[in-house]
Design an enzyme around this catalytic site. Structure first.
Site, PDB file in Angstrom:
ATOM      1  CB  ALA A 121      -1.172  -3.031   7.239  1.00 31.56           C
ATOM      2  CG  HIS A 122      -0.113  -3.214   2.434  1.00 32.74           C
ATOM      3  ND1 HIS A 122      -0.877  -4.186   3.033  1.00 32.74           N
ATOM      4  CD2 HIS A 122      -0.937  -2.582   1.576  1.00 32.74           C
ATOM      5  CE1 HIS A 122      -2.100  -4.145   2.557  1.00 32.74           C
ATOM      6  NE2 HIS A 122      -2.178  -3.169   1.680  1.00 32.74           N
ATOM      7  N   GLY A 123       2.130   0.128   3.406  1.00 32.07           N
ATOM      8  CA  GLY A 123       1.858   1.501   3.017  1.00 32.07           C
ATOM      9  C   GLY A 123       1.572   2.451   4.156  1.00 32.07           C
ATOM     10  CB  SER A 183      -3.089   3.078   2.583  1.00 35.52           C
ATOM     11  OG  SER A 183      -2.584   2.176   1.631  1.00 35.52           O
TER      12      SER A 183
END
Length: 349
Positions: free
Chosen positions: A235-237, A255
């Protein structure tokens, strides 16, 4: 290639006839004259004795073989190098297929192979000796390092940065939008624009149909030497440290940071905003809802130290039996209480 030449290329110590011609690579049971095989697991000792291979790659210090031997400190590694030497596919010829579309301001390095229906967007930069197989899409402003290979239907979205010697298997998506939405007062959801980038450092390999998302700000980064299997979602980050191994169907929420040399076995799930330390190992189907210290081995859901999980799993297998024993004890206790009476004394006739 003769066996002697192969030994020199691998840096192995040869026991046997170096003039034997080596024409192929095969497992112990399938190998025939001209084939080289390898032995690293004692479970295959019987197959080693019966093999018809011309030579076998084995560890140093073992007993003499009935066939020629290539003695190596790491037989499996030497076998991998043998496969590379003897079975490598021919690289596509440099040049661009007529059906490809390359933006006028894209910069393409030397000896690049661009296959059918490849699209290279405006401002993209492609390093030297890169191979882009059919239907690869390189987005605007993306950068691809030297000697990278992208297989069919890979998509590298805008502004993504890809290092040198990166391998992306079929259907990989780099830089798709992260899963970011914010609730409105009326209960609907507004998309949070995902405008940042994904970075893959040198020598990363990504398996088929894996997706790595871009964040709204900052970056998603996969550090050097990490190998990721098929059908993985990052996922993002997220940051994945160097030389980590992620097996099939792993999912990592947004994250989260993984340290170096982390191993996540198949179907491991990691929640968001966590820190997974260096050299952590999570066994198959582990669910990780909280951060994990370096050098830990965890299993189960919620993740716990592997030894505790093994003990717990042993108890779970016995639950039906334990339930029967418990019910029997309850019945005996009820019968005893009935016989003793309310005051706890045996009734007197």
């Amino acid at each position: 290639m003769t066996l002697g030449e192969l030994a020199d290329r691998l840096g192995c110590r040869l026991e046997g006839d170096g003039t034997i011609e080596i024409t192929g690579v095969a497992g112990l049971e399938e190998a025939g004259p001209g084939d080289v095989s390898f032995f690293a697991n004692p479970r295959y000792a019987a197959a080693l004795k019966a093999t018809r291979a011309a030579a076998v790659i084995v560890a140093e210090g073992g007993a003499p073989l009935t066939v020629a031997a290539l003695r190596a400190p790491n037989p499996y590694l030497a076998f991998a190098e043998t496969l590379e030497l003897l079975t490598a596919d021919a690289a596509p010829s440099p040049g661009a297929h007529p059906s490809s579309v390359v933006a006028a301001d894209a910069l393409v390095g030397a000896e690049v192979s661009i296959g059918p229906f490849v699209v290279i967007g405006p401002g993209a930069r492609i390093g030297d000796r890169v191979v882009l197989h059919a239907h690869v899409v390189i987005g605007p402003g993306a950068r691809i390092g030297n000697d990278s290979i992208f297989y069919p239907h890979v998509s590298v979205r805008e502004r993504s940065l890809i290092g040198a010697r990166v391998i992306l298997q079929d259907g990989v998506v780099i830089g798709s939008d992260g899963y970011g939405f914010v609730a409105r007062a009326d209960g609907t959801h507004r998309k949070i624009p995902q405008r940042a980038r994904v970075v893959l450092e040198d020598d990363v390999e990504i398996g088929a149909n894996t997706t790595i998302d871009r964040p709204a700000v900052g970056e998603t980064r996969i550090a050097a030497g990490t190998k990721i299997d098929n059908l993985v979602q990052i996922a993002h980050g997220v940051r994945v440290g160097a030389h980590s191994l992620l097996a099939a169907q792993v999912g990592i929420a947004g994250s989260t940071t993984l340290g170096d040399h982390v191993t996540l076995a198949g179907q491991v799930g990691v929640a968001g905003h966590l820190t997974i330390g260096d050299h952590v190992i999570a066994t198959a189907q582990t669910g990780i809802p909280s951060s994990v210290d370096s050098h830990s081995v965890v299993s189960g859901y919620p993740a716990m130290p592997n030894r505790e999980w093994v003990s717990s799993a042993a108890v779970v297998r016995r639950l039906p039996e334990l339930r029967r024993q418990l019910l029997a004890l309850i019945r005996r206790l009820d019968a005893l209480e009935a016989r003793l009476g309310a005051d706890g004394c045996e009734p007197v006739d």
